[in-house]
Enzyme design. Sequence first.
Site, short mmCIF file in Angstrom:
data_model
loop_
_atom_site.label_atom_id
_atom_site.label_comp_id
_atom_site.label_asym_id
_atom_site.label_seq_id
_atom_site.Cartn_x
_atom_site.Cartn_y
_atom_site.Cartn_z
N ASP A 29 0.84 -1.21 0.00
CA ASP A 29 0.00 0.00 0.00
C ASP A 29 0.87 1.26 0.00
O ASP A 29 1.99 1.25 0.51
CB ASP A 29 -0.92 -0.02 1.23
CG ASP A 29 -2.10 0.94 1.09
OD1 ASP A 29 -2.41 1.34 -0.05
OD2 ASP A 29 -2.70 1.27 2.12
N GLY A 30 0.34 2.31 -0.57
CA GLY A 30 1.01 3.60 -0.51
C GLY A 30 1.55 4.12 -1.84
O GLY A 30 2.23 5.15 -1.87
N HIS A 46 2.53 3.47 -9.09
CA HIS A 46 2.33 2.04 -9.34
C HIS A 46 3.54 1.44 -10.05
O HIS A 46 3.93 0.31 -9.77
CB HIS A 46 1.06 1.82 -10.16
CG HIS A 46 -0.21 2.20 -9.42
ND1 HIS A 46 -0.44 1.81 -8.11
CD2 HIS A 46 -1.30 2.92 -9.80
CE1 HIS A 46 -1.62 2.29 -7.73
NE2 HIS A 46 -2.15 2.96 -8.73
N LEU A 140 10.86 -20.59 -4.37
CA LEU A 140 9.93 -19.63 -3.76
C LEU A 140 8.58 -19.77 -4.45
O LEU A 140 8.51 -19.86 -5.68
CB LEU A 140 10.44 -18.19 -3.95
CG LEU A 140 9.50 -17.08 -3.45
CD1 LEU A 140 9.49 -17.02 -1.92
CD2 LEU A 140 9.91 -15.72 -4.01
C1 IPE Z 1 -5.53 -2.91 -0.39
O1 IPE Z 1 -5.18 -1.59 -0.51
C2 IPE Z 1 -5.50 -3.60 -1.73
C3 IPE Z 1 -4.18 -3.82 -2.31
C4 IPE Z 1 -3.04 -3.51 -1.76
C5 IPE Z 1 -4.19 -4.44 -3.61
P1 IPE Z 1 -6.27 -0.44 -0.73
O2 IPE Z 1 -5.51 0.81 -0.83
O3 IPE Z 1 -7.17 -0.78 -1.86
O4 IPE Z 1 -7.11 -0.52 0.61
P2 IPE Z 1 -8.05 0.57 1.30
O5 IPE Z 1 -9.07 0.98 0.27
O6 IPE Z 1 -7.19 1.71 1.70
O7 IPE Z 1 -8.64 -0.14 2.48
C1 IPE Z 2 -1.48 0.22 -3.48
O1 IPE Z 2 -1.32 1.59 -3.51
C2 IPE Z 2 -1.70 -0.35 -4.86
C3 IPE Z 2 -3.02 -0.95 -5.06
C4 IPE Z 2 -4.02 -0.91 -4.22
C5 IPE Z 2 -3.22 -1.65 -6.30
P1 IPE Z 2 -2.55 2.59 -3.49
O2 IPE Z 2 -2.92 2.92 -4.90
O3 IPE Z 2 -3.66 2.05 -2.67
O4 IPE Z 2 -1.89 3.85 -2.81
P2 IPE Z 2 -2.54 4.86 -1.76
O5 IPE Z 2 -3.13 4.03 -0.65
O6 IPE Z 2 -3.58 5.63 -2.49
O7 IPE Z 2 -1.39 5.68 -1.29
MG MG Z 3 -4.15 2.27 -0.70
#
Ligand code: IPE
Ligand code: IPE
Ligand code: MG
Length: 249
Positions: A29-30, A46, A140
């Site tokens: 995430d992030g 991404h 792995l």
């Molecule tokens: C969870 O992250 C899904 C993935 C990492 C693929 P999200 O960014 O979609 O989750 P929420 O919406 O913050 O809970």
């Molecule tokens: C995680 O990063 C990637 C996916 C959920 C596919 P995000 O796109 O959720 O990034 P934030 O949470 O908006 O920073």
């Molecule tokens: Mg996210």
Amino acid sequence: MTTAAAPIAVAGVASGTAAAVRHLAIIMDGNGRWAKSRRLPRLAGHKAGVEAVRRVVEAAPGLGIEVLTLYAFSSENWKRPAEEVADLMGLLRHYVQSEIDTLAKNGVRLEFIGNWRALKPDLVAMLDEARRRTAGNVRLRLVMALNYGGQDELARAARQLAEAAVAGTLDPADIDAGLLGARLDTADMPAPDMVLRTSGEMRLSNFLLWQSAYAEFVVTETLWPDFDAAALASALDEFATRERRFGGR
Ligand code: IPE
Ligand code: IPE
Ligand code: MG
């Protein structure tokens, strides 16, 4: 020998210090926040996230990890704008196409969980081919959660059990956690020892709801695109301080 630091708990049937992480599951995430902080489009975040995937896949076997599950696209991520969904699918396609030779050479077995067969047919065919090609690898297991949602996975398993019951091949009285677990996408995998989420959010977001019953949850402030082997090693250090009990004492 007597001067060695005592383990946090004496190993018993059900408790003891956390041993090795055999199965690590990561909520990556992030990416969006990483891009935003640089005034870049989300796609750049991404793309940088894919580089982090490469680093972690390379580092994992050397850290004793046998199964690495990565949450790449959730069943709820369809709520994002169509353009971002298309970007994510494009990056997935590109990652597998460009990385498959390296993965195959490095002994990585690529697998998928989630309702990934509902993705576009040509993408499904490509993923299936990558899966078959690496099926004999043992260094792995790299499991990508695609169009994955824990609730959806449980609902699909429940539907299978109900169908078997209606067909007369299953007595509902025999349904227990083992039978249900055997119908999940992860049926032949050990449960995750640790669920790691980057970027500071303290939630599961529908990831491995059943399987993470006794997983150690670790959250790092690092945004996923900045994650690397050193960050992974410190997350594993955090895991090593945990005392796992599994309900025992
Ligand atoms: C969870 O992250 C899904 C993935 C990492 C693929 P999200 O960014 O979609 O989750 P929420 O919406 O913050 O809970
Ligand atoms: C995680 O990063 C990637 C996916 C959920 C596919 P995000 O796109 O959720 O990034 P934030 O949470 O908006 O920073
Ligand atoms: Mg996210």
